[in-house]
Design an enzyme around this catalytic site. Structure first.
Site, PDB file in Angstrom:
ATOM      1  N   THR A  37       0.799  -1.217   0.000  1.00 32.25           N
ATOM      2  CA  THR A  37       0.000   0.000   0.000  1.00 32.25           C
ATOM      3  C   THR A  37       0.834   1.270   0.000  1.00 32.25           C
ATOM      4  OG1 THR A  37      -1.768  -1.147   1.195  1.00 32.25           O
ATOM      5  CG2 THR A  37      -1.802   1.244   1.265  1.00 32.25           C
ATOM      6  N   ASP A  51       2.008  -8.205  -4.106  1.00 33.05           N
ATOM      7  CA  ASP A  51       1.132  -8.014  -2.964  1.00 33.05           C
ATOM      8  C   ASP A  51       1.696  -8.866  -1.837  1.00 33.05           C
ATOM      9  OD1 ASP A  51      -1.214  -8.861  -1.162  1.00 33.05           O
ATOM     10  OD2 ASP A  51      -2.076  -7.233  -2.355  1.00 33.05           O
ATOM     11  N   SER A  52       1.686  -8.341  -0.627  1.00 32.90           N
ATOM     12  CA  SER A  52       2.324  -9.090   0.459  1.00 32.90           C
ATOM     13  C   SER A  52       1.667 -10.440   0.706  1.00 32.90           C
ATOM     14  CB  SER A  52       2.341  -8.264   1.746  1.00 32.90           C
ATOM     15  OG  SER A  52       1.040  -8.077   2.255  1.00 32.90           O
ATOM     16  N   THR A 105       1.620  -4.804   4.621  1.00 30.24           N
ATOM     17  CA  THR A 105       1.517  -5.075   6.057  1.00 30.24           C
ATOM     18  C   THR A 105       1.091  -6.493   6.402  1.00 30.24           C
ATOM     19  OG1 THR A 105      -0.759  -4.240   6.111  1.00 30.24           O
ATOM     20  CG2 THR A 105       1.000  -2.661   6.564  1.00 30.24           C
ATOM     21  N   THR A 143       1.906 -20.832  21.913  1.00 31.12           N
ATOM     22  CA  THR A 143       0.638 -20.435  22.516  1.00 31.12           C
ATOM     23  C   THR A 143      -0.228 -19.637  21.540  1.00 31.12           C
ATOM     24  OG1 THR A 143      -0.432 -19.192  24.306  1.00 31.12           O
ATOM     25  CG2 THR A 143       1.694 -18.371  23.540  1.00 31.12           C
ATOM     26  N   CYS A 158      -2.207 -17.389  22.646  1.00 28.58           N
ATOM     27  CA  CYS A 158      -2.325 -16.059  23.244  1.00 28.58           C
ATOM     28  C   CYS A 158      -1.346 -15.088  22.590  1.00 28.58           C
ATOM     29  CB  CYS A 158      -2.047 -16.127  24.740  1.00 28.58           C
ATOM     30  SG  CYS A 158      -3.161 -17.202  25.657  1.00 28.58           S
TER      31      CYS A 158
END
Length: 346
Positions: free
Chosen positions: A13, A57-58, A89, A276, A278
């Protein structure tokens, strides 16, 4: 060495501007970057740019692109004091993690950045991200780089590349490092966290190991997961490694069928890496009975590694063609500051 920085544009972008004829977004010529970001003329160093022959494009990033980036950096290493990689990103955390493992004895900054809005739009975050990334890439004290690492600059913070994950698809603060402090914070001044930056000795010449073994898989544990799903994954032809995203501090079902299949996979030589689900915290295998069974089955702890870094680290380590014990030892060790090792379980 005359201070100069190389911008490497891969796509994404940040490098887009609005085509006044069609109204569509299209990449702009980075040779004209001063026209788009005139503020960089205030820097007291030269800025050159290199655009990949085929912009990507990523979402389409592959290990071959990482190898290409490594080669560009090696080919230009003596000419520049730092490198800024402009990248989409979505997979930036993967690419930054990959290069952190692939590049050895790095003494110069490699700063990944991008934007949520194209650099040609009025409210773009790309302009400030680019300016800060350039400043950090050129920041030296006594002829030594302040941040001799692969890192990600986004918003007001600089993170270690292999500690970073994308957390938001809209916010200008799109990235976070939950288990490691920022390397720098950007405000009126750039405040470097010197204690967090890796200043370990680099006594050899910079080099790159670009062989990545992609015969890996990720399996996220969820309530009600069927044994057939695990079976189908571990029966994938050529599978060498499996990243197991477990609950909390590394816990997984204690169902006998599930554990038997995990053990069978380990006995087949498949390396299983416990990470994990989390965003923050660490795997502590052995803390609870639900993770002790994984130790007994032969699973290796990923401690506080991100999933992005785990993927790239496993590809990298398997690519070095080590035997199973050496592979597990490498996965269980901090190679490039990507994990904080505790010894509750391994």
């Amino acid at each position: 060495m005359n201070k100069s920085v190389l911008i490497i544009y891969t796509g994404g972008t940040i490098g887009m501007i609005n085509n006044p004829e069609t109204g569509a977004l299209c990449p702009f010529n980075f040779e004209q970057i001063v026209n788009e970001v005139p503020e960089i003329k205030e820097f007291g160093f030269d800025i050159d740019s290199y655009t990949l022959p085929e912009l990507i494009d990523s979402s389409d990033v592959k290990p071959q692109v990482w190898a290409q980036l490594c080669q560009i950096i090696l080919d230009n290493y003596e000419k520049y004091c730092g490198f800024v990689v402009l990248h989409g990103t979505d997979t930036m955390a993967y690419s930054a993690s990959a290069l952190s493992f692939m590049l050895s004895n790095l003494t110069k900054p490699v700063v990944f950045t991008g934007s949520q809005l194209p650099i040609g739009t009025i409210r773009t975050d790309g302009r400030e991200n680019l300016i800060a990334a350039l400043e950090i890439a050129a920041a030296y004290i006594d002829d030594k780089a302040i941040v001799p690492e692969v890192c990600i600059l986004f918003g007001a913070k600089l993170f270690r590349g292999n500690r970073t994950t994308k957390i938001n698809a809209e916010s200008f603060d799109a990235f976070q490092s939950f288990n490691y402090p920022p390397l720098a914070e950007i405000g009126i001044h750039i405040h470097y966290n010197y204690g967090a930056i890796d200043y370990s000795p680099r006594n050899e010449k910079v080099s790159a190991s670009t062989e990545m073994n992609t015969h890996i898989a990720i399996l996220k544990i969820f309530p009600g997961i069927r044994p057939e799903l695990l079976e189908s994954v571990i029966q994938t032809p050529g599978l060498k490694g499996l990243i197991l995203e477990t609950y909390g501090s590394g816990n997984a079902p204690t169902d006998a069928i599930f554990l038997n299949k995990i053990q069978q996979a380990c006995e087949k030589g498949i390396i299983i890496y416990n990470v994990t689900q989390c965003q923050g915290g660490t795997v502590e295998m052995g803390r609870y009975e639900t993770s002790t069974a994984l130790i007994n089955a032969g699973v290796t702890s990923g401690y506080d590694i991100t999933t992005e870094a785990a993927v790239c680290k496993m590809m990298y380590v398997l690519g070095q063609q080590k035997d199973a014990n050496e592979t597990k030892k490498s996965l269980n060790s901090a190679l490039k500051g990507e994990i904080t090792v505790n010894r509750i379980g391994f």
